[in-house]
Design a protein around this motif. Structure first.
Motif, PDB file in Angstrom:
ATOM      1  N   ALA A 144       9.580  15.107 -23.076  1.00  0.00           N
ATOM      2  CA  ALA A 144       9.589  15.766 -21.761  1.00  0.00           C
ATOM      3  C   ALA A 144      10.653  16.862 -21.720  1.00  0.00           C
ATOM      4  CB  ALA A 144       9.839  14.737 -20.656  1.00  0.00           C
ATOM      5  N   ARG A 145      11.818  16.578 -22.273  1.00  0.00           N
ATOM      6  CA  ARG A 145      12.899  17.587 -22.307  1.00  0.00           C
ATOM      7  C   ARG A 145      12.480  18.796 -23.130  1.00  0.00           C
ATOM      8  NH1 ARG A 145      18.769  15.458 -21.113  1.00  0.00           N
ATOM      9  NH2 ARG A 145      19.112  17.677 -21.234  1.00  0.00           N
ATOM     10  N   SER A 146      11.760  18.550 -24.219  1.00  0.00           N
ATOM     11  CA  SER A 146      11.336  19.675 -25.063  1.00  0.00           C
ATOM     12  C   SER A 146      10.355  20.569 -24.310  1.00  0.00           C
ATOM     13  CB  SER A 146      10.720  19.169 -26.375  1.00  0.00           C
ATOM     14  OG  SER A 146       9.409  18.691 -26.174  1.00  0.00           O
ATOM     15  N   ILE A 147       9.513  19.980 -23.464  1.00  0.00           N
ATOM     16  CA  ILE A 147       8.572  20.774 -22.668  1.00  0.00           C
ATOM     17  C   ILE A 147       9.315  21.565 -21.592  1.00  0.00           C
ATOM     18  CG2 ILE A 147       6.737  20.590 -20.931  1.00  0.00           C
ATOM     19  CD1 ILE A 147       5.560  18.288 -22.670  1.00  0.00           C
ATOM     20  N   VAL A 148      10.226  20.902 -20.893  1.00  0.00           N
ATOM     21  CA  VAL A 148      11.004  21.576 -19.844  1.00  0.00           C
ATOM     22  C   VAL A 148      11.768  22.771 -20.416  1.00  0.00           C
ATOM     23  CG1 VAL A 148      12.973  21.313 -18.271  1.00  0.00           C
ATOM     24  CG2 VAL A 148      11.198  19.555 -18.344  1.00  0.00           C
ATOM     25  N   GLY A 149      12.265  22.646 -21.646  1.00  0.00           N
ATOM     26  CA  GLY A 149      13.108  23.682 -22.240  1.00  0.00           C
ATOM     27  C   GLY A 149      12.378  24.834 -22.891  1.00  0.00           C
ATOM     28  N   GLN A 150      11.045  24.783 -22.921  1.00  0.00           N
ATOM     29  CA  GLN A 150      10.296  25.843 -23.602  1.00  0.00           C
ATOM     30  C   GLN A 150      10.498  27.209 -22.947  1.00  0.00           C
ATOM     31  OE1 GLN A 150       6.207  24.555 -23.680  1.00  0.00           O
ATOM     32  NE2 GLN A 150       6.596  22.918 -25.142  1.00  0.00           N
ATOM     33  N   GLN A 151      10.845  28.205 -23.790  1.00  0.00           N
ATOM     34  CA  GLN A 151      10.899  29.620 -23.381  1.00  0.00           C
ATOM     35  C   GLN A 151      11.920  29.932 -22.290  1.00  0.00           C
ATOM     36  OE1 GLN A 151       6.663  30.156 -22.560  1.00  0.00           O
ATOM     37  NE2 GLN A 151       6.422  31.180 -24.523  1.00  0.00           N
ATOM     38  N   ILE A 152      12.919  29.057 -22.111  1.00  0.00           N
ATOM     39  CA  ILE A 152      14.026  29.385 -21.207  1.00  0.00           C
ATOM     40  C   ILE A 152      15.336  29.032 -21.921  1.00  0.00           C
ATOM     41  CG2 ILE A 152      12.753  29.159 -19.046  1.00  0.00           C
ATOM     42  CD1 ILE A 152      13.867  26.368 -18.689  1.00  0.00           C
ATOM     43  N   SER A 153      16.444  29.554 -21.412  1.00  0.00           N
ATOM     44  CA  SER A 153      17.735  29.326 -22.067  1.00  0.00           C
ATOM     45  C   SER A 153      18.134  27.855 -21.970  1.00  0.00           C
ATOM     46  CB  SER A 153      18.815  30.185 -21.411  1.00  0.00           C
ATOM     47  OG  SER A 153      19.117  29.672 -20.119  1.00  0.00           O
ATOM     48  N   VAL A 154      19.042  27.446 -22.837  1.00  0.00           N
ATOM     49  CA  VAL A 154      19.542  26.073 -22.833  1.00  0.00           C
ATOM     50  C   VAL A 154      20.150  25.732 -21.470  1.00  0.00           C
ATOM     51  CG1 VAL A 154      21.248  24.503 -23.857  1.00  0.00           C
ATOM     52  CG2 VAL A 154      19.932  26.046 -25.319  1.00  0.00           C
ATOM     53  N   LYS A 155      20.904  26.683 -20.911  1.00  0.00           N
ATOM     54  CA  LYS A 155      21.569  26.449 -19.620  1.00  0.00           C
ATOM     55  C   LYS A 155      20.538  26.278 -18.500  1.00  0.00           C
ATOM     56  CE  LYS A 155      25.154  28.398 -16.631  1.00  0.00           C
ATOM     57  NZ  LYS A 155      26.042  29.558 -16.404  1.00  0.00           N
ATOM     58  N   ALA A 156      19.526  27.160 -18.478  1.00  0.00           N
ATOM     59  CA  ALA A 156      18.488  27.069 -17.454  1.00  0.00           C
ATOM     60  C   ALA A 156      17.698  25.768 -17.604  1.00  0.00           C
ATOM     61  CB  ALA A 156      17.545  28.272 -17.552  1.00  0.00           C
ATOM     62  N   ALA A 157      17.411  25.402 -18.853  1.00  0.00           N
ATOM     63  CA  ALA A 157      16.654  24.169 -19.112  1.00  0.00           C
ATOM     64  C   ALA A 157      17.402  22.947 -18.602  1.00  0.00           C
ATOM     65  CB  ALA A 157      16.380  24.033 -20.610  1.00  0.00           C
ATOM     66  N   GLN A 158      18.722  22.942 -18.813  1.00  0.00           N
ATOM     67  CA  GLN A 158      19.519  21.805 -18.350  1.00  0.00           C
ATOM     68  C   GLN A 158      19.501  21.697 -16.826  1.00  0.00           C
ATOM     69  OE1 GLN A 158      20.736  19.420 -20.171  1.00  0.00           O
ATOM     70  NE2 GLN A 158      21.720  18.331 -18.492  1.00  0.00           N
ATOM     71  N   ALA A 159      19.591  22.837 -16.168  1.00  0.00           N
ATOM     72  CA  ALA A 159      19.583  22.843 -14.699  1.00  0.00           C
ATOM     73  C   ALA A 159      18.242  22.333 -14.159  1.00  0.00           C
ATOM     74  CB  ALA A 159      19.852  24.260 -14.185  1.00  0.00           C
ATOM     75  N   VAL A 160      17.136  22.801 -14.742  1.00  0.00           N
ATOM     76  CA  VAL A 160      15.810  22.342 -14.305  1.00  0.00           C
ATOM     77  C   VAL A 160      15.646  20.852 -14.592  1.00  0.00           C
ATOM     78  CG1 VAL A 160      13.312  22.581 -14.652  1.00  0.00           C
ATOM     79  CG2 VAL A 160      14.753  24.617 -14.590  1.00  0.00           C
ATOM     80  N   TRP A 161      16.096  20.439 -15.780  1.00  0.00           N
ATOM     81  CA  TRP A 161      15.963  19.023 -16.143  1.00  0.00           C
ATOM     82  C   TRP A 161      16.712  18.125 -15.158  1.00  0.00           C
ATOM     83  CZ3 TRP A 161      12.937  15.989 -18.778  1.00  0.00           C
ATOM     84  CH2 TRP A 161      13.327  14.661 -18.968  1.00  0.00           C
ATOM     85  N   GLU A 162      17.927  18.517 -14.789  1.00  0.00           N
ATOM     86  CA  GLU A 162      18.723  17.695 -13.874  1.00  0.00           C
ATOM     87  C   GLU A 162      18.040  17.564 -12.511  1.00  0.00           C
ATOM     88  OE1 GLU A 162      22.619  19.418 -13.945  1.00  0.00           O
ATOM     89  OE2 GLU A 162      23.057  18.625 -15.955  1.00  0.00           O
ATOM     90  N   ARG A 163      17.409  18.653 -12.037  1.00  0.00           N
ATOM     91  CA  ARG A 163      16.687  18.581 -10.751  1.00  0.00           C
ATOM     92  C   ARG A 163      15.435  17.711 -10.901  1.00  0.00           C
ATOM     93  NH1 ARG A 163      18.166  24.165 -10.562  1.00  0.00           N
ATOM     94  NH2 ARG A 163      16.080  24.807 -11.214  1.00  0.00           N
ATOM     95  N   PHE A 164      14.735  17.867 -12.002  1.00  0.00           N
ATOM     96  CA  PHE A 164      13.522  17.075 -12.265  1.00  0.00           C
ATOM     97  C   PHE A 164      13.864  15.585 -12.360  1.00  0.00           C
ATOM     98  CE2 PHE A 164      10.520  15.494 -15.691  1.00  0.00           C
ATOM     99  CZ  PHE A 164       9.419  15.357 -14.853  1.00  0.00           C
ATOM    100  N   GLU A 165      14.969  15.283 -13.038  1.00  0.00           N
ATOM    101  CA  GLU A 165      15.399  13.898 -13.259  1.00  0.00           C
ATOM    102  C   GLU A 165      15.683  13.181 -11.934  1.00  0.00           C
ATOM    103  OE1 GLU A 165      18.165  12.111 -16.837  1.00  0.00           O
ATOM    104  OE2 GLU A 165      18.961  13.740 -15.619  1.00  0.00           O
ATOM    105  N   LYS A 166      16.130  13.933 -10.943  1.00  0.00           N
ATOM    106  CA  LYS A 166      16.498  13.331  -9.652  1.00  0.00           C
ATOM    107  C   LYS A 166      15.278  12.996  -8.785  1.00  0.00           C
ATOM    108  CE  LYS A 166      21.019  15.565  -9.416  1.00  0.00           C
ATOM    109  NZ  LYS A 166      21.733  16.751  -8.910  1.00  0.00           N
ATOM    110  N   LEU A 167      14.092  13.410  -9.206  1.00  0.00           N
ATOM    111  CA  LEU A 167      12.896  13.176  -8.392  1.00  0.00           C
ATOM    112  C   LEU A 167      12.473  11.707  -8.398  1.00  0.00           C
ATOM    113  CD1 LEU A 167      10.723  16.309  -9.308  1.00  0.00           C
ATOM    114  CD2 LEU A 167      12.181  15.972  -7.288  1.00  0.00           C
ATOM    115  N   GLN A 168      12.914  10.965  -9.400  1.00  0.00           N
ATOM    116  CA  GLN A 168      12.639   9.528  -9.473  1.00  0.00           C
ATOM    117  C   GLN A 168      13.919   8.809  -9.900  1.00  0.00           C
ATOM    118  OE1 GLN A 168      10.186   7.574  -8.731  1.00  0.00           O
ATOM    119  NE2 GLN A 168       8.251   8.684  -8.840  1.00  0.00           N
ATOM    120  N   ARG A 169      14.058   7.553  -9.484  1.00  0.00           N
ATOM    121  CA  ARG A 169      15.230   6.782  -9.927  1.00  0.00           C
ATOM    122  C   ARG A 169      15.240   6.645 -11.449  1.00  0.00           C
ATOM    123  NH1 ARG A 169      18.157   3.622  -6.395  1.00  0.00           N
ATOM    124  NH2 ARG A 169      18.472   1.997  -7.966  1.00  0.00           N
TER     125      ARG A 169
END
Length: 216
Positions: free
Chosen positions: A54-79
Motif C-alpha cells: 500500500a505504501r508503494s502505491i501511495v508513493g508512486q510518482q510523488i516525492s518521498v516527503k509528499a508520500a509520507q504526508a499523504v500516507w499519514e493522513r490515509f493511515e488516520k482514516l482507520q484505527r
C-alpha cells in the motif's frame, strides 16, 4: 479518548548477510571496496505485506516527503489499516487524504486481492521469486519493479537483480564503468559475480549513491 497506539514495528534482518558479504568481497573488487564503508548497516524488513505494498502505491510518482504526508493522513482514516478496513473507507475521505482517483482504485484492488485470498501471502515464504512476482503484477498499480522491491525489502530474498531500477544502473555505471552508459546486459554481466546474493550487492550499490539505508 487517547489516540490509538500504532502497532510496534519489528525490524528483521537477513540471516545470510555476513555470508553474503564474505562471498561478495571475495568475488568482486568493487564490493571489496564498498562493503567495509558501511559497517553493520544492513537490509531491514518492517511492517506487513499489505502495508508495504500500500505504501508503494501511495508513493508512486510523488516525492518521498509528499508520500509520507499523504500516507499519514490515509493511515488516520482507520484505527488499523487492514485490507477489510480499507474496503470500508469512503472514496471522498480517501480523496481528502490526498489520494488521486487512480491510486484509490489501486489501493482498493490491492485490498480486494488480500481480502479474498487471491494472493497466497502465507505461501510466499516457500514460493519461487518469479511466481510471487506473477501474483503481485496481477494487482493494478503494481509492476515488476515494485514486486522486486517487495521481494528484497519485505521477503528479504537474497538473489533479486532489479534491472528496471535506475539507482542500480547508475550505481553500476559509476562504480564499474567510470560513469559511461550501462545497458541491461552490462548490468547482468557485472552481476554474474554477485550471485547468489544479487540483492545484497544491489543494496551496497544503492548505498554508494545514497549513504542512508533505504527501507520500504
Amino acid at each position: 479518548m487517547p489516540p490509538a497506539r500504532k502497532p510496534e514495528i519489528t525490524l528483521v534482518t537477513p540471516d545470510y548477510w555476513e555470508e553474503a558479504c564474505r562471498h561478495l568481497v571475495k568475488k568482486d573488487r568493487v564490493m571489496r571496496r564498498l562493503i567495509p564503508k558501511f559497517g553493520d548497516a544492513r537490509l531491514e524488513s518492517r511492517g506487513d505485506a499489505f502495508i508495504t505494498l500500500a505504501r508503494s502505491i501511495v508513493g508512486q510518482q510523488i516525492s518521498v516527503k509528499a508520500a509520507q504526508a499523504v500516507w499519514e493522513r490515509f493511515e488516520k482514516l482507520q484505527r488499523r489499516l487492514t485490507p477489510a478496513n480499507v474496503l470500508k473507507l469512503k472514496v471522498d475521505d480517501m480523496r481528502a487524504a490526498g489520494l488521486s482517483a487512480r491510486k484509490i482504485e489501486y489501493l482498493v484492488d490491492l485490498a480486494l486481492h488480500f481480502d479474498s485470498g487471491t494472493v497466497h501471502v502465507d505461501a510466499w515464504q516457500d514460493m519461487a521469486d518469479e511466481l510471487i512476482i506473477e501474483e503481485l503484477v496481477a494487482i493494478r498499480g503494481i509492476g515488476r519493479w515494485t514486486a522486486e522491491m517487495f521481494l528484497i525489502f519485505h521477503l528479504l530474498r537474497p538473489n533479486v537483480l532489479p534491472l528496471d531500477d535506475i539507482g542500480l544502473i547508475n550505481g553500476i555505471s559509476t562504480n564499474y564503468f567510470s560513469g559511461d552508459p550501462v545497458s541491461r546486459s552490462d548490468a547482468r554481466e557485472v552481476a554474474v559475480a554477485w550471485a547468489p546474493y544479487c540483492s545484497v550487492a544491489t543494496w551496497y550499490i544503492w548505498r554508494s549513491l545514497e549513504p542512508l539505508p533505504v527501507a520500504y
